[in-house]
Motif scaffolding. Structure first.
Motif, PDB file in Angstrom:
ATOM      1  N   UNK A 127      31.665 -36.963 101.038  1.00 34.71           N
ATOM      2  CA  UNK A 127      31.144 -36.683 102.375  1.00 34.71           C
ATOM      3  C   UNK A 127      30.296 -37.849 102.872  1.00 34.71           C
ATOM      4  N   UNK A 128      29.405 -38.348 102.017  1.00 33.36           N
ATOM      5  CA  UNK A 128      28.551 -39.475 102.406  1.00 33.36           C
ATOM      6  C   UNK A 128      29.378 -40.729 102.645  1.00 33.36           C
ATOM      7  N   UNK A 129      30.381 -40.960 101.808  1.00 35.01           N
ATOM      8  CA  UNK A 129      31.227 -42.142 101.996  1.00 35.01           C
ATOM      9  C   UNK A 129      31.938 -42.095 103.337  1.00 35.01           C
ATOM     10  N   UNK A 130      32.549 -40.957 103.634  1.00 38.58           N
ATOM     11  CA  UNK A 130      33.273 -40.791 104.892  1.00 38.58           C
ATOM     12  C   UNK A 130      32.335 -40.951 106.082  1.00 38.58           C
ATOM     13  N   UNK A 131      31.116 -40.505 105.936  1.00 41.13           N
ATOM     14  CA  UNK A 131      30.128 -40.604 107.010  1.00 41.13           C
ATOM     15  C   UNK A 131      29.724 -42.050 107.281  1.00 41.13           C
ATOM     16  N   UNK A 132      29.635 -42.866 106.229  1.00 48.85           N
ATOM     17  CA  UNK A 132      29.054 -44.212 106.345  1.00 48.85           C
ATOM     18  C   UNK A 132      30.069 -45.339 106.479  1.00 48.85           C
ATOM     19  N   UNK A 133      31.274 -45.158 105.945  1.00 53.94           N
ATOM     20  CA  UNK A 133      32.207 -46.277 105.933  1.00 53.94           C
ATOM     21  C   UNK A 133      32.599 -46.716 107.336  1.00 53.94           C
ATOM     22  N   UNK A 134      32.808 -48.007 107.484  1.00 50.72           N
ATOM     23  CA  UNK A 134      33.252 -48.570 108.761  1.00 50.72           C
ATOM     24  C   UNK A 134      34.720 -48.974 108.714  1.00 50.72           C
TER      25      UNK A 134
END
Length: 221
Positions: A127-134
């Motif tokens: 969830x955090x990865x999907x939120x932060x990745x560009x």
């Protein structure tokens, strides 16, 4: 070699460890191949590899070979990554996100995951990865389980919208789900209603290995 041969008669467990996230991690010879299991289900190789291979074939190997970048949420032993690299011959970048660092240690030791040159493994929360990745991706594979439980956030509208945003035009999502009861069947049907039918083409592949349902989402524009 003896254990491998004997496994055609009966499964032979060669490794077992406790994990705070997965409870139990087991590596077993079964029918001549190594598989990774949790306490109650197959995590990698074996039936799971067969399930995800059905989804990849549904998308089309030729389309996948032509892609540049793939995101795998939920790596475990890396069986779907092995299929992408060894069978489909995908040479683009693969990013794998896995919460359980103990599973990655096992995957490196027994399944040589760390020898795949076009793979980057991120230890962290999906969830955090999907939120932060560009970054944007041609294919996003979602295969997140804690034993037989799927986290609720996978079905929340915010997460769905973010996944769709990270998907390139003409890209695909391959979502592996498990249906064990009627409430989970209703959950899956509701999930499908969160997509705009003019922007996304959706198909389901039900009852693979009895309890799994694959959801294939194609971004049309």
């Amino acid at each position: 070699m003896i254990k491998k041969l004997f496994s055609y008669l009966i499964p032979v467990k060669i490794y077992e460890a406790k994990s705070a996230l997965s409870k139990s991690i087991e590596v077993t010879w079964a029918n001549g191949e190594l598989v990774l299991d949790s306490e109650n289900t197959n995590y990698s190789y074996g039936s799971l590899q067969r399930i995800l291979k059905v989804g990849l074939k549904n998308i089309g190997y030729k389309k996948i070979i032509a892609m540049d970048s793939i995101l795998v949420l939920g790596v475990a032993g890396g069986s779907v990554i092995k299929t992408l690299v060894d069978e489909i011959k995908f040479e683009g970048k693969i990013t794998g996100v896995e919460l359980d660092s103990e599973i990655i240690k096992v995957a490196n030791k027994y399944f040589k995951l760390n020898e795949i040159k076009n793979l980057e493994v991120v230890i962290g929360d999906a969830f955090e990865f999907v939120l932060k990745t560009k970054d944007r991706y041609d294919l996003i594979i979602i295969d997140i389980f804690q034993d037989i439980t799927m986290p609720n956030f996978l079905f929340e509208t915010f997460f769905i919208n973010r996944i769709c945003y990270l998907l390139k035009n003409k890209g695909f999502v391959l979502f592996n789900t498990m249906i064990l009861n009627e409430s989970q069947n209703i959950r899956n049907k509701k999930y499908l209603t969160d997509f705009n039918e003019h922007q996304f083409k959706i198909r389901t592949i039900p009852r693979i290995e009895v309890h799994n349902e694959l959801i294939v989402i194609e971004k049309m524009v």
